[in-house]
Design a protein around this motif. Structure first.
Motif, PDB file in Angstrom:
ATOM      1  N   GLN A   1      23.116   8.622  12.623  1.00  0.00           N
ATOM      2  CA  GLN A   1      22.112   8.157  11.571  1.00  0.00           C
ATOM      3  C   GLN A   1      22.329   6.893  11.578  1.00  0.00           C
ATOM      4  O   GLN A   1      23.397   6.231  11.820  1.00  0.00           O
ATOM      5  N   ASN A   2      21.206   6.409  10.915  1.00  0.00           N
ATOM      6  CA  ASN A   2      21.264   4.857  10.589  1.00  0.00           C
ATOM      7  C   ASN A   2      21.889   4.716   9.214  1.00  0.00           C
ATOM      8  O   ASN A   2      22.285   5.783   8.559  1.00  0.00           O
ATOM      9  N   GLY A   3      22.373   3.453   8.833  1.00  0.00           N
ATOM     10  CA  GLY A   3      22.898   2.946   7.595  1.00  0.00           C
ATOM     11  C   GLY A   3      24.320   2.428   7.683  1.00  0.00           C
ATOM     12  O   GLY A   3      25.062   2.487   8.761  1.00  0.00           O
ATOM     13  N   ILE A   4      24.686   2.024   6.527  1.00  0.00           N
ATOM     14  CA  ILE A   4      26.137   1.602   6.247  1.00  0.00           C
ATOM     15  C   ILE A   4      26.925   2.362   5.164  1.00  0.00           C
ATOM     16  O   ILE A   4      26.064   2.522   4.262  1.00  0.00           O
ATOM     17  N   GLY A   5      27.953   2.512   5.191  1.00  0.00           N
ATOM     18  CA  GLY A   5      28.506   3.213   4.345  1.00  0.00           C
ATOM     19  C   GLY A   5      28.133   4.799   4.015  1.00  0.00           C
ATOM     20  O   GLY A   5      28.377   5.351   3.014  1.00  0.00           O
ATOM     21  N   ILE A   6      27.943   5.486   5.093  1.00  0.00           N
ATOM     22  CA  ILE A   6      27.451   6.792   4.921  1.00  0.00           C
ATOM     23  C   ILE A   6      28.346   7.742   5.346  1.00  0.00           C
ATOM     24  O   ILE A   6      28.172   9.194   5.078  1.00  0.00           O
ATOM     25  N   GLU A   7      29.620   7.406   5.752  1.00  0.00           N
ATOM     26  CA  GLU A   7      30.681   8.129   6.369  1.00  0.00           C
ATOM     27  C   GLU A   7      31.379   8.837   5.030  1.00  0.00           C
ATOM     28  O   GLU A   7      31.767  10.018   4.902  1.00  0.00           O
ATOM     29  N   GLU A   8      31.644   7.888   4.120  1.00  0.00           N
ATOM     30  CA  GLU A   8      32.659   8.235   2.889  1.00  0.00           C
ATOM     31  C   GLU A   8      32.053   9.518   2.227  1.00  0.00           C
ATOM     32  O   GLU A   8      33.026  10.395   1.848  1.00  0.00           O
ATOM     33  N   PRO A   9      30.742   9.814   1.697  1.00  0.00           N
ATOM     34  CA  PRO A   9      30.410  10.958   0.969  1.00  0.00           C
ATOM     35  C   PRO A   9      30.626  11.949   1.815  1.00  0.00           C
ATOM     36  O   PRO A   9      30.945  13.076   1.240  1.00  0.00           O
ATOM     37  N   VAL A  10      30.322  12.137   3.148  1.00  0.00           N
ATOM     38  CA  VAL A  10      30.588  13.311   3.994  1.00  0.00           C
ATOM     39  C   VAL A  10      32.350  13.477   4.183  1.00  0.00           C
ATOM     40  O   VAL A  10      32.396  14.903   3.969  1.00  0.00           O
ATOM     41  N   SER A  11      33.029  12.584   4.189  1.00  0.00           N
ATOM     42  CA  SER A  11      34.485  12.605   4.238  1.00  0.00           C
ATOM     43  C   SER A  11      35.233  13.191   2.730  1.00  0.00           C
ATOM     44  O   SER A  11      35.973  14.102   2.815  1.00  0.00           O
ATOM     45  N   ALA A  12      34.351  12.735   1.602  1.00  0.00           N
ATOM     46  CA  ALA A  12      34.742  13.328   0.445  1.00  0.00           C
ATOM     47  C   ALA A  12      34.316  14.857   0.332  1.00  0.00           C
ATOM     48  O   ALA A  12      35.128  15.847  -0.451  1.00  0.00           O
ATOM     49  N   LEU A  13      33.304  15.235   0.916  1.00  0.00           N
ATOM     50  CA  LEU A  13      32.817  16.538   0.784  1.00  0.00           C
ATOM     51  C   LEU A  13      33.668  17.470   1.690  1.00  0.00           C
ATOM     52  O   LEU A  13      34.005  18.536   1.263  1.00  0.00           O
ATOM     53  N   TYR A  14      34.196  16.875   2.677  1.00  0.00           N
ATOM     54  CA  TYR A  14      34.915  17.785   4.016  1.00  0.00           C
ATOM     55  C   TYR A  14      35.878  17.178   4.172  1.00  0.00           C
ATOM     56  O   TYR A  14      36.146  16.574   5.217  1.00  0.00           O
ATOM     57  N   PRO A  15      37.115  16.976   3.232  1.00  0.00           N
ATOM     58  CA  PRO A  15      38.234  16.170   3.589  1.00  0.00           C
ATOM     59  C   PRO A  15      39.099  16.658   4.747  1.00  0.00           C
ATOM     60  O   PRO A  15      39.962  15.854   5.161  1.00  0.00           O
ATOM     61  N   SER A  16      38.949  17.930   4.957  1.00  0.00           N
ATOM     62  CA  SER A  16      39.702  18.561   6.177  1.00  0.00           C
ATOM     63  C   SER A  16      39.254  18.324   7.484  1.00  0.00           C
ATOM     64  O   SER A  16      39.987  18.658   8.713  1.00  0.00           O
TER      65      SER A  16
END
Length: 309
Positions: free
Chosen positions: A104-119
């Motif tokens: 996907q496009n954009g910057i800073g998009i990984e952090e919310p997904v990592s927080a949602l699925y930390p494992s």
């Protein structure tokens, strides 16, 4: 067989999933609508760099199966919009072995997904490609196609290495990076000027934008702001990349950006992923980015959305 669940059937996901199909992967697609049509007719790719081809997904559905245990990867090719949350699609928990690739496009998009699925392993992918979806299942690939992949939270990443090998085996110029955030800033350096300007200029393509001295100047100034942010964020893109992108854009086929196509079709634009998140990072480092801020403000008014806090 490497089994992939693809979210969305847009230009980028449809094109690169098709190359993975050529590499022997099994592909299921989740789409919001038109699943039956896509399952019956498949994808038709008109690719000038790679040659025309078509393929049929193994399955297409609008409701996910109860268990995702049988998949080796989730490829998220959906538009990066605040109203599209992975939790509403995948649920609050997914198998811990299952990595997610954000193509996907954009910057800073990984952090919310990592927080949602930390494992789970979170992969990130940047496609430098000129491709548009003409209609359901029909994709036009005009130019380029380089793909950069990296892992947000694993090093080394076996699944990243596997994906790079698969793409390379079918002629996609794919590379692995240990600095996916720098790669995202690099992609943003191109997206931040050309996507918004194409909308605000009433539909000008990339060649037309660069042909006018004033808009060419604006492109370069926005790229400079992105370069400063990348340095402050610890993932500096060299300033020389600006000249490289200008030259690259001048030589590529005239191209209508994805944001312009979304605007013309009445779809939401990826304003926050491309501009809004950059402004949040600028605020964090207490630096002014007046060109990005101006574009974002005007486009927010056009998009009828609230401002970023």
């Amino acid at each position: 067989m490497f089994r992939i669940l693809v979210l969305g059937s847009g230009a980028v996901s449809g094109l690169y999933a098709g190359k993975l199909a050529q590499a022997g992967c099994s592909l299921d697609f989740w789409v919001r609508k038109n699943a039956t049509d896509l399952k019956q007719n498949g994808f038709q790719i008109s690719s000038q760099p790679w040659g025309n081809f078509e393929y049929f997904p193994d399955d297409v559905f609008e409701t996910l199966p109860e268990s995702l245990d049988g998949y080796d990867l989730v490829l998220n090719g959906l538009k990066c919009l605040p109203e599209i949350g992975l939790e509403s699609i995948l649920g609050k928990a997914i198998p811990k072995h299952l990595p997610i690739l954000l193509l996907q496009n954009g910057i800073g998009i990984e952090e919310p997904v990592s927080a949602l699925y930390p494992s789970n392993e979170i992969l990130s992918g940047l496609a430098f490609v000129c491709a548009n979806r003409l209609s359901n299942g029909k994709i036009l690939h005009l130019d380029y196609g380089e793909l950069t992949l990296g892992s947000e939270n694993r090093s080394p990443s076996k699944v990243c290495e596997t994906l790079v090998r698969l793409f390379q085996s079918v002629g996609v110029p794919a590379q692995l990076t240990d600095s996916i955030r720098q790669a995202r800033w690099k992609k943003l350096m191109w997206n931040a000027p050309f996507n918004p300007i194409s909308v605000l200029s009433a539909g000008k393509n990339t060649s037309e934008i660069l042909a006018l001295d004033e808009s060419r100047f604006l492109v370069i100034e926005i790229m400079k702001e992105v370069q400063i942010l990348s340095r402050l964020d610890g993932a500096e893109v060299p300033e020389s990349q600006i000249d490289t992108f200008i030259t690259m854009t001048e030589t590529m086929k005239p191209y209508k950006t994805s944001m312009l196509l979304d605007f013309e079709a009445g779809r939401p634009m990826e304003l926050d992923a491309i501009l809004g998140n950059a402004l949040k990072i600028a605020k964090r480092y207490e630096v002014e980015t007046p060109y990005i801020k101006t574009l974002y403000g005007i486009l927010k008014l056009m998009n009828g959305s609230k401002r970023v806090e």
